[in-house]
Design an enzyme around this catalytic site. Structure first.
Site, mmCIF file in Angstrom:
data_model
loop_
_atom_site.group_PDB
_atom_site.id
_atom_site.type_symbol
_atom_site.label_atom_id
_atom_site.label_comp_id
_atom_site.label_asym_id
_atom_site.label_seq_id
_atom_site.Cartn_x
_atom_site.Cartn_y
_atom_site.Cartn_z
ATOM 1 N N PHE A 11 -58.050 -21.322 -18.420
ATOM 2 C CA PHE A 11 -59.344 -20.650 -18.571
ATOM 3 C C PHE A 11 -60.132 -21.160 -19.784
ATOM 4 C CE2 PHE A 11 -60.906 -16.415 -20.522
ATOM 5 C CZ PHE A 11 -62.223 -16.650 -20.155
ATOM 6 N N ALA A 34 -49.369 -28.236 -17.876
ATOM 7 C CA ALA A 34 -48.256 -28.075 -16.931
ATOM 8 C C ALA A 34 -48.729 -27.580 -15.562
ATOM 9 C CB ALA A 34 -47.239 -27.099 -17.514
ATOM 10 N N THR A 124 -54.228 -15.619 -31.100
ATOM 11 C CA THR A 124 -54.849 -14.417 -30.551
ATOM 12 C C THR A 124 -54.813 -13.278 -31.568
ATOM 13 O OG1 THR A 124 -54.432 -12.656 -28.948
ATOM 14 C CG2 THR A 124 -52.580 -14.052 -29.446
ATOM 15 N N ASP A 125 -55.768 -12.353 -31.435
ATOM 16 C CA ASP A 125 -55.737 -11.160 -32.290
ATOM 17 C C ASP A 125 -54.537 -10.262 -31.966
ATOM 18 O OD1 ASP A 125 -56.619 -10.189 -29.834
ATOM 19 O OD2 ASP A 125 -58.302 -9.038 -30.645
ATOM 20 N N GLU A 126 -53.885 -10.530 -30.814
ATOM 21 C CA GLU A 126 -52.746 -9.677 -30.434
ATOM 22 C C GLU A 126 -51.558 -9.834 -31.388
ATOM 23 O OE1 GLU A 126 -51.819 -9.088 -26.317
ATOM 24 O OE2 GLU A 126 -53.756 -9.866 -25.693
ATOM 25 N N TYR A 151 -45.311 -11.588 -25.239
ATOM 26 C CA TYR A 151 -46.399 -12.583 -25.341
ATOM 27 C C TYR A 151 -46.888 -12.690 -26.777
ATOM 28 C CZ TYR A 151 -51.265 -14.165 -25.520
ATOM 29 O OH TYR A 151 -52.439 -14.796 -25.889
ATOM 30 N N SER A 154 -44.432 -14.166 -29.175
ATOM 31 C CA SER A 154 -44.276 -15.628 -29.077
ATOM 32 C C SER A 154 -45.467 -16.325 -29.742
ATOM 33 C CB SER A 154 -44.124 -16.061 -27.612
ATOM 34 O OG SER A 154 -45.340 -15.885 -26.903
ATOM 35 N N LYS A 155 -46.664 -15.747 -29.629
ATOM 36 C CA LYS A 155 -47.821 -16.346 -30.290
ATOM 37 C C LYS A 155 -47.683 -16.224 -31.814
ATOM 38 C CE LYS A 155 -51.006 -17.905 -28.653
ATOM 39 N NZ LYS A 155 -51.277 -19.307 -28.193
ATOM 40 N N TYR A 208 -54.843 0.987 -16.292
ATOM 41 C CA TYR A 208 -53.633 1.536 -16.910
ATOM 42 C C TYR A 208 -53.949 2.810 -17.695
ATOM 43 C CZ TYR A 208 -50.592 -2.593 -16.273
ATOM 44 O OH TYR A 208 -49.802 -3.589 -15.778
ATOM 45 N N ARG A 215 -60.785 -3.047 -26.278
ATOM 46 C CA ARG A 215 -60.678 -4.462 -26.613
ATOM 47 C C ARG A 215 -62.046 -4.938 -27.110
ATOM 48 N NH1 ARG A 215 -56.332 -2.828 -26.140
ATOM 49 N NH2 ARG A 215 -54.640 -3.543 -24.792
ATOM 50 N N ASN A 250 -61.638 -0.026 -21.534
ATOM 51 C CA ASN A 250 -61.478 -0.625 -20.207
ATOM 52 C C ASN A 250 -62.314 0.114 -19.156
ATOM 53 O OD1 ASN A 250 -59.767 -2.485 -21.281
ATOM 54 N ND2 ASN A 250 -57.876 -1.494 -20.584
ATOM 55 N N GLY A 276 -45.552 -0.305 -23.921
ATOM 56 C CA GLY A 276 -45.987 -0.807 -25.242
ATOM 57 C C GLY A 276 -47.465 -1.147 -25.305
HETATM 58 N N1 LIG Z 1 -57.683 -15.273 -22.640
HETATM 59 C C1 LIG Z 1 -57.918 -14.646 -23.788
HETATM 60 O O1 LIG Z 1 -58.617 -13.626 -23.829
HETATM 61 C C2 LIG Z 1 -57.348 -15.198 -25.082
HETATM 62 C C3 LIG Z 1 -57.739 -14.596 -26.283
HETATM 63 C C4 LIG Z 1 -57.253 -15.122 -27.488
HETATM 64 C C5 LIG Z 1 -56.434 -16.213 -27.475
HETATM 65 N N2 LIG Z 1 -56.052 -16.783 -26.295
HETATM 66 C C6 LIG Z 1 -55.189 -17.984 -26.363
HETATM 67 O O2 LIG Z 1 -55.936 -19.068 -25.828
HETATM 68 C C7 LIG Z 1 -55.069 -19.996 -25.185
HETATM 69 C C8 LIG Z 1 -55.537 -20.224 -23.766
HETATM 70 O O3 LIG Z 1 -55.570 -18.977 -23.075
HETATM 71 P P1 LIG Z 1 -56.125 -18.862 -21.595
HETATM 72 O O4 LIG Z 1 -56.608 -17.484 -21.410
HETATM 73 O O5 LIG Z 1 -57.019 -20.001 -21.299
HETATM 74 O O6 LIG Z 1 -54.780 -19.013 -20.778
HETATM 75 P P2 LIG Z 1 -54.492 -19.556 -19.321
HETATM 76 O O7 LIG Z 1 -53.213 -18.901 -18.931
HETATM 77 O O8 LIG Z 1 -55.690 -19.415 -18.453
HETATM 78 O O9 LIG Z 1 -54.254 -21.120 -19.542
HETATM 79 C C9 LIG Z 1 -53.119 -21.632 -20.172
HETATM 80 C C10 LIG Z 1 -52.975 -23.091 -19.772
HETATM 81 O O10 LIG Z 1 -51.814 -23.604 -20.427
HETATM 82 C C11 LIG Z 1 -51.031 -24.320 -19.476
HETATM 83 N N3 LIG Z 1 -49.635 -24.234 -19.916
HETATM 84 C C12 LIG Z 1 -48.847 -23.139 -19.972
HETATM 85 N N4 LIG Z 1 -47.625 -23.456 -20.440
HETATM 86 C C13 LIG Z 1 -47.652 -24.790 -20.678
HETATM 87 C C14 LIG Z 1 -46.698 -25.715 -21.164
HETATM 88 N N5 LIG Z 1 -45.469 -25.324 -21.500
HETATM 89 N N6 LIG Z 1 -47.064 -27.002 -21.303
HETATM 90 C C15 LIG Z 1 -48.310 -27.425 -20.943
HETATM 91 N N7 LIG Z 1 -49.244 -26.599 -20.459
HETATM 92 C C16 LIG Z 1 -48.927 -25.295 -20.337
HETATM 93 C C17 LIG Z 1 -51.282 -23.628 -18.153
HETATM 94 O O11 LIG Z 1 -50.982 -24.470 -17.049
HETATM 95 C C18 LIG Z 1 -52.756 -23.274 -18.266
HETATM 96 O O12 LIG Z 1 -53.551 -24.319 -17.794
HETATM 97 C C19 LIG Z 1 -53.666 -19.397 -25.266
HETATM 98 O O13 LIG Z 1 -52.990 -20.002 -26.331
HETATM 99 C C20 LIG Z 1 -53.924 -17.913 -25.545
HETATM 100 O O14 LIG Z 1 -52.860 -17.360 -26.273
HETATM 101 C C21 LIG Z 1 -56.496 -16.302 -25.093
#
Ligand SMILES: NC(=O)c1ccc[n+]([C@@H]2O[C@H](COP(=O)([O-])OP(=O)(O)OC[C@H]3O[C@@H](n4cnc5c(N)ncnc54)[C@H](O)[C@@H]3O)[C@@H](O)[C@H]2O)c1
Length: 344
Positions: A11, A34, A124-126, A151, A154-155, A208, A215, A250, A276
């Site tokens: 995304f 991936a 992330t802010d999480e 999640y 891990s971040k 939920y 958020r 929400n 949680g």
């Molecule tokens: N979506 C949100 O609201 C949000 C907010 C803050 C931070 N983030 C962070 O932004 C980043 C992207 O989030 P997103 O919402 O686009 O997520 P997403 O799940 O849409 O995309 C993640 C991408 O990473 C790829 N991926 C996953 N594991 C992989 C691996 N081991 N090796 C290579 N590629 C891998 C997936 O195929 C996917 O294309 C993440 O690090 C997330 O923690 C997201």
């Protein structure tokens, strides 16, 4: 400049690729992804025509990553790659540790061995956990790290590794911690696209608990601009919060989406709360504004209009029902017994 964008088919990564290509057309970009349930190579079709290189692979695959760094000699790494869905992390945490923690460590080693000039890690802010419903506080970069879900844990672990590589080895890193994003290309199991597709079809919008979880929502384009501001103007070794100053419950989001589709609020229903479940996030991003001048530009109304329009024009199937390829790991995802309801 040669740039590695991991997770660039997901995304935010996809939106970032297009933003980077537009703002810095002289750079050469390579996406390593991936292609899990949320990553779609088709997202990058136009970018590939314009010269983007794409490699399918995992960031924790050490030999692949090392050989890519050796061959490509990246100047900049922007690490989006991660497993991101909280509900999935509650069902099966293992892959979150592999991808988000071990994968980040492999990238950090590769960056160190190949003299990368900047490693920007997307967080992330999480990682800060949550603020109570009654609280008026906001997270700053100094707030305690108190993740609630596998999640966010891990971040948080990956953030700590990034800062340790800065402190111990002098790797030139930066981290951004953003609030919730919405916009084009988001996988349909996440809250806003899911509610849009349900509202479009006149189906119930399941929230939920009480639906009162808060958020802070930011349009994805604003997030991408903020990342570029940090890379261009932010300080090495620093963490920057990114937010939208746009706190919504929400239930408010569900109501706004229903109004866009002229549907009744009676479609909102409530289900048992997520384990949680974080109550409220709110983010203080004044450090980023002060140092780089960045501010969110897109109002929620405008961002939602663009997002809904995009989902009307692009049919994005829900991944777990579409039979798309899944990543195979030693403990590959369990079957999705639950309906992903209000995944954030
Ligand atoms: N979506 C949100 O609201 C949000 C907010 C803050 C931070 N983030 C962070 O932004 C980043 C992207 O989030 P997103 O919402 O686009 O997520 P997403 O799940 O849409 O995309 C993640 C991408 O990473 C790829 N991926 C996953 N594991 C992989 C691996 N081991 N090796 C290579 N590629 C891998 C997936 O195929 C996917 O294309 C993440 O690090 C997330 O923690 C997201």
């Amino acid at each position: 400049m040669k740039v590695l964008i991991t997770g660039g088919a997901g995304f935010i990564g996809t939106n970032y690729v297009y933003t980077h290509m537009q703002r810095r057309p002289q750079d050469k970009l390579l996406v390593l992804d991936a292609l899990n349930y949320a990553g779609k190579r088709s997202n990058l079709k136009k970018a590939e025509v314009q010269g983007l290189s794409f490699v399918e692979g995992r960031i924790e695959d050490k030999s692949l990553v090392m050989s890519l760094f050796k061959k490509e000699k990246f100047d900049l790494v922007v690490n989006f790659a991660a497993e991101t869905h909280v509900d999935r992390s509650i069902e099966d945490p293992e892959i979150f540790i592999r991808s988000n923690v071990m994968g980040t460590q492999v990238l950090l080693d590769a960056a160190l061995n190949h003299d990368v000039k900047r490693f920007h890690h997307i967080s992330t802010d999480e990682v800060y956990g949550d603020l109570g419903f009654g609280s008026h506080d906001k997270f700053t970069e100094e707030s305690a790290i108190k993740p609630s879900s596998p999640y966010s844990a891990s971040k948080a672990a990956s953030d700590m590794l990034v800062m340790a590589y800065y402190r111990t080895f002098g790797l030139p890193v930066s981290i951004s911690r953003c609030s919730n994003n919405y916009g084009p290309y988001q996988d349909p199991e996440k809250l806003i696209p899911l509610l849009i597709s349900r509202a479009k079809e006149g189906k119930s919008l399941k929230l939920y608990g009480s639906g009162k979880n808060v958020r802070d929502w930011l349009f994805v384009q604003d997030h991408c601009d903020a990342i570029l501001s940090i890379i261009e103007k932010g300080q090495i070794g620093e963490i920057y919060n990114i937010g939208g100053a746009n706190e919504l419950e929400n239930i408010e989001i569900a109501s706004i989406i229903l109004r866009f589709f002229n549907q009744s609020e009676n479609l909102i229903t409530y289900i048992e709360d997520r384990k949680g479940h974080d109550e409220r996030y709110a983010i203080d991003f004044s450090k980023l504004t002060k140092e780089t001048g960045w501010q969110p530009r897109v109002t929620f109304e405008e961002g939602m209009r663009k997002t809904i329009q995009w989902y009307k024009l692009n049919s994005y199937e829900r991944s777990h029902s579409s039979g798309r390829k899944r990543v195979q790991t030693q403990s590959s995802y369990k079957s999705h017994k639950q309906t992903f309801t209000s995944g954030l």
